[in-house]
Design a protein around this motif. Structure first.
Motif, PDB file in Angstrom:
ATOM      1  N   LEU A  97      -4.805   7.289 -24.390  1.00 42.86           N
ATOM      2  CA  LEU A  97      -6.087   6.999 -23.721  1.00 42.86           C
ATOM      3  C   LEU A  97      -5.909   6.763 -22.216  1.00 42.86           C
ATOM      4  O   LEU A  97      -6.788   7.089 -21.414  1.00 42.86           O
ATOM      5  N   LEU A  98      -4.763   6.200 -21.828  1.00 36.35           N
ATOM      6  CA  LEU A  98      -4.569   5.786 -20.424  1.00 36.35           C
ATOM      7  C   LEU A  98      -4.842   6.906 -19.406  1.00 36.35           C
ATOM      8  O   LEU A  98      -5.609   6.687 -18.456  1.00 36.35           O
ATOM      9  N   PRO A  99      -4.258   8.118 -19.573  1.00 32.99           N
ATOM     10  CA  PRO A  99      -4.503   9.140 -18.531  1.00 32.99           C
ATOM     11  C   PRO A  99      -5.970   9.534 -18.412  1.00 32.99           C
ATOM     12  O   PRO A  99      -6.431   9.897 -17.325  1.00 32.99           O
ATOM     13  N   GLN A 100      -6.713   9.456 -19.503  1.00 32.85           N
ATOM     14  CA  GLN A 100      -8.137   9.834 -19.436  1.00 32.85           C
ATOM     15  C   GLN A 100      -8.932   8.782 -18.660  1.00 32.85           C
ATOM     16  O   GLN A 100      -9.748   9.115 -17.804  1.00 32.85           O
ATOM     17  N   LEU A 101      -8.673   7.493 -18.949  1.00 29.36           N
ATOM     18  CA  LEU A 101      -9.421   6.456 -18.223  1.00 29.36           C
ATOM     19  C   LEU A 101      -9.011   6.430 -16.749  1.00 29.36           C
ATOM     20  O   LEU A 101      -9.835   6.182 -15.862  1.00 29.36           O
ATOM     21  N   ARG A 102      -7.744   6.727 -16.481  1.00 28.27           N
ATOM     22  CA  ARG A 102      -7.291   6.787 -15.085  1.00 28.27           C
ATOM     23  C   ARG A 102      -8.071   7.872 -14.334  1.00 28.27           C
ATOM     24  O   ARG A 102      -8.512   7.680 -13.210  1.00 28.27           O
ATOM     25  N   GLU A 103      -8.280   9.004 -15.002  1.00 31.52           N
ATOM     26  CA  GLU A 103      -8.988  10.123 -14.365  1.00 31.52           C
ATOM     27  C   GLU A 103     -10.458   9.752 -14.115  1.00 31.52           C
ATOM     28  O   GLU A 103     -11.000  10.027 -13.036  1.00 31.52           O
ATOM     29  N   TYR A 104     -11.110   9.128 -15.104  1.00 35.34           N
ATOM     30  CA  TYR A 104     -12.505   8.708 -14.899  1.00 35.34           C
ATOM     31  C   TYR A 104     -12.585   7.723 -13.722  1.00 35.34           C
ATOM     32  O   TYR A 104     -13.481   7.817 -12.884  1.00 35.34           O
TER      33      TYR A 104
END
Ligand code: NAD
Ligand code: FES
Length: 271
Positions: A111-118
């Motif tokens: 999940l971390l890379p997706q929330l970082r991108e948002y």
């Protein structure tokens, strides 16, 4: 060969490893994964890419079976035989103003890379993170950089709310609204998050991790059923809109493989 540059023990079952893999690092986007083999005879292990730093790729793995336990025996300076990627489709980053991430156990890693991108795109990001106890809560400090609010649940109440992520969501939705959610964790968790979110007309992207072999759409092992149609998680996913996913079928297949894996591990231990 791919050199291990750093290893961090996150808890007794989960490690983080930083591996020198320049081509993977150059091309990876949030949601992509790699498949590694510890040695030439090794089983293929698919793992989501957690972070990229220059030419280096971070992965997080749970030492559950024979091959991940073998991976966990490697140390800084050792080399991994194969490290192939980026594989899969990059996550669909939606045009929204607010997003809620929902992480269960080791699902906090993909999940971390997706929330970082948002967060990088200026979207307001909150997180609900659940684990069986406080020892199994991973990456909370990293998430603090990208999330406005973090809500914690532990099954035993050792940190945050006592209960599942769905217990926290039920309370949270009484006061907060989000445009979109992403849930990653055990299949049963994603199933119940999607069911709950449907009541609030809230969309949920999920990341599916069925057993993978080749990772290139050839073996058919990673097939998932979505809205009655077959998709391959390795080339069509691993991220999908959760609403149409046949979770019960996936859970039944995963349980079958867990039994088979248990028997294989017993055989290997006896050798
Ligand atoms: P776990 O079994 O310890 O559960 C973690 C949390 O999920 C719990 O603390 C709870 O908050 C929630 N949860 C569990 N059961 C639930 C239920 N019935 N209803 C609502 N919430 C529930 O998790 P674990 O041992 O860390 O396992 C994580 C799982 O995530 C593994 O099965 C792994 O295969 C999977 N996983 C998925 C991906 C992916 O890309 N989808 C990546 C890595 C891991
Ligand atoms: Fe073989 Fe996806 S892993 S088709």
């Amino acid at each position: 060969m791919y050199k291990i540059l750093k290893k961090e023990i996150l808890n007794k079952d989960i490690d983080l490893m930083v591996v020198h893999a320049p081509l993977v690092a150059k091309n990876a986007l949030p949601g992509h994964f790699i498949i590694l083999r510890v040695d030439d005879m090794g089983e293929r292990i698919p793992l989501t890419i957690v972070e990229i730093d220059g030419e280096n790729v971070s992965i997080i793995y749970q030492k559950l079976g024979y091959s991940t336990t073998l991976l966990g025996k490697l140390n800084v300076g050792d080399e991994i035989a194969d490290f192939v990627g980026p594989l899969g489709k990059a996550a669909h980053i939606r045009d929204v103003k607010s997003v809620l991430g929902i992480a269960g156990g080791v699902g906090a890693a993909p999940l971390l890379p997706q929330l970082r991108e948002y967060s990088r795109l200026g979207v307001k990001v909150d997180l609900v993170i659940g684990a069986r106890n406080k020892e199994y809560l991973i990456l909370v400090d990293k998430y603090k950089k990208y999330c406005d609010n973090i809500y914690i649940a532990t099954d035993d109440g050792s940190m945050g709310t006592k209960g599942f992520v769905t217990d926290v969501l039920t309370e949270l939705y009484k006061e907060k609204k989000y445009d979109h959610t992403i849930a990653i964790g055990p299949l049963v968790m994603m199933k119940y998050v999607v069911l709950l979110n449907k009541k609030y007309n809230l969309s949920t992207d999920v990341s599916l991790n069925p057993i993978m072999i080749d990772g290139t759409g050839m073996c058919g092992n990673c097939r998932v059923t979505i809205d009655g149609k077959t998709f391959f998680a390795c080339i069509d996913g691993p991220d999908f809109p959760g609403e149409g996913v046949n979770f019960d079928e996936l859970i039944a297949r995963q349980d079958y493989y867990k039994e088979e894996e248990h028997i294989c591990n017993l055989r290997l231990v006896k050798k």
